[in-house]
Design an enzyme around this catalytic site. Structure first.
Site, short mmCIF file in Angstrom:
data_model
loop_
_atom_site.label_atom_id
_atom_site.label_comp_id
_atom_site.label_asym_id
_atom_site.label_seq_id
_atom_site.Cartn_x
_atom_site.Cartn_y
_atom_site.Cartn_z
N ASP A 1 4.78 1.69 -0.85
CA ASP A 1 5.46 1.84 0.04
C ASP A 1 5.08 -0.95 0.48
O ASP A 1 6.18 -1.20 1.52
CB ASP A 1 3.66 1.55 1.00
CG ASP A 1 4.07 3.05 1.61
OD1 ASP A 1 5.31 4.02 1.26
OD2 ASP A 1 3.19 4.13 2.16
N SER B 1 -5.81 -9.54 16.10
CA SER B 1 -4.65 -8.86 16.36
C SER B 1 -4.20 -8.31 17.82
O SER B 1 -5.04 -8.23 18.28
CB SER B 1 -4.61 -7.36 15.85
OG SER B 1 -3.77 -6.46 16.64
N THR C 1 5.69 11.23 -5.19
CA THR C 1 6.15 10.67 -6.49
C THR C 1 6.01 9.35 -7.13
O THR C 1 5.64 9.23 -8.56
CB THR C 1 7.52 10.58 -6.80
OG1 THR C 1 8.52 9.60 -5.91
CG2 THR C 1 8.80 12.18 -6.65
#
Length: 390
Positions: A178, A70, A38
């Protein structure tokens, strides 16, 4: 993320770059309670932050150099990857480094004077599990640079820049949910977010106090948002909005859905997409009403409705996700659904605390019987959003 772990990340930074970082920051992954696909339709979502975080130890640089490392992915040059910030360009990088370098690009494109950085990253957010590992990586870098360069940006503004980094620099057509969840969620709450204007309400969400649990079942089926199927769904939603003469599917009222579907004629694919988005927005509003009125257990059937819509109308589930939902419901779960972008990733299961062990066992047994990889199951607890650790 514990103080000890933050100290370990800082120490690894010192080993890599020869001096300690100016700070350490964390940004969480998220679970979306309800409101799937959505966000890029200007609709409603309801995520909450997880305890799992991406952590960044960072120091600024004035020489136009960006150095990245990383703990989870070792690259060339002893694991450190180097860029010139003035040479960063959209879709020029197809590696993990695209997420942090994309944030630097987005900040600079917006006119913010970011002149480089040394960054060491470590994450406990499972990658490819639909829990927003990439958004956590973006937000933690954005927050660190916001603090170090005194940019004065709010959480929602950082989320917008991170979304642009992923849309344009990485090339993944994700919505705003997010990044906003990672930047703005609060512990003990779910975030009711209107993705059109980014207005927010923190809704109390403490299942343990009511004798319930929310399980995340990571199916171990990996997905990638930058692959074509996600983009096809988004394009189909945009087509539906154009055919209906609205700015976004959020503008189609729920009580006018049948008439809207009739107007779409025999384009069954677009009809399904429209039906999911309009009904999913309504499900988010129902869940908010139920939680605010203290009827938490009643959200279970709404979650299950959401899964059926994602499976049958949006068509983004998979056999592993369906097996989690069906098995959990058959063994006493209050509700269950897939969460995240789809085509793999995770499902969530709402259950009474007393039923968690039995549901977990039966799901694992069902996966074994089906010949699927053993799922990873853990309890989702509403945690804090992005913050500075040291």
């Amino acid at each position: 993320m514990s103080v000890d772990t933050a100290a370990a990340v800082a120490e690894r930074f010192r080993e890599l770059y020869g001096a300690g970082p100016e700070g350490v920051w964390a940004a969480p992954g998220r679970v979306n309670l309800i409101g799937e696909h959505t966000d890029y339709n200007d609709g409603f979502v309801m995520p909450f932050a997880l305890p799992h975080t991406a952590v960044a130890a960072v120091s600024p640089r004035a020489d136009g150099v960006l150095r990245l490392h990383s703990a989870d992915i070792e690259g060339d040059a002893g694991g450190v990857v180097e860029f010139r910030v003035d040479e960063l360009a959209p879709e020029s990088d197809r590696n993990w480094t695209a997420y942090p370098s994309g944030v630097v690009w987005a900040l600079r494109e917006a006119g913010h004077p970011v002149t480089g950085a040394d960054i060491h990253l470590a994450s406990t957010v499972p990658a490819g599990a639909g829990l927003s590992s990439s958004a956590a990586l973006e937000v933690v870098v954005a927050l660190a640079l916001n603090d170090l360069y005194a940019l004065g940006l709010k959480g929602w503004q950082l989320a917008r820049l991170c979304q642009r980094a992923e849309n344009v620099y990485v090339g993944a057509p994700v919505g705003i949910m997010d990044q906003t969840a990672s930047a703005c969620c609060e512990a003990g709450h779910a975030l009711f977010l209107d993705t059109r204007d980014l207005s927010q309400r923190q809704i109390p969400f403490d299942l343990a106090a009511e004798g319930m649990r929310l399980l995340v079942v990571d199916t171990q089926v990996k997905h990638s948002h930058s692959e074509g199927e996600y983009g096809k769904r988004r394009a189909g939603c945009e087509k539906g909005a154009a055919l209906l003469g609205v700015d976004a599917l959020r503008d189609v009222p729920y009580d006018e859905l049948d008439a809207a579907l009739d107007r779409l004629g025999d384009d069954e694919e677009v009809r399904r997409l429209v039906r999911h988005v309009v009904t999913e927005d309504q499900r988010v509003e129902r869940v908010v009403t139920l939680l605010e009125s203290g009827r938490t257990r009643a959200i279970g059937p709404v979650l299950t409705e959401g899964h059926a819509s994602l499976r049958d109308d949006f068509r983004i589930s998979c056999p592993e996700l369906d097996l989690v939902v069906d098995t959990a419901l058959a063994n006493g779960a209050l509700g269950a659904r897939m969460t995240g972008g789809g085509f793999g990733g995770s499902a969530i299961v709402l259950a009474e605390a007393a039923d968690v062990e039995a549901i977990t066992k039966t799901v694992e047994e069902a996966f074994a019987t089906a010949g699927f990889t053993t799922p990873r199951v853990f309890e989702a607890v509403s945690a804090a959003g992005a913050r500075r650790l040291s």
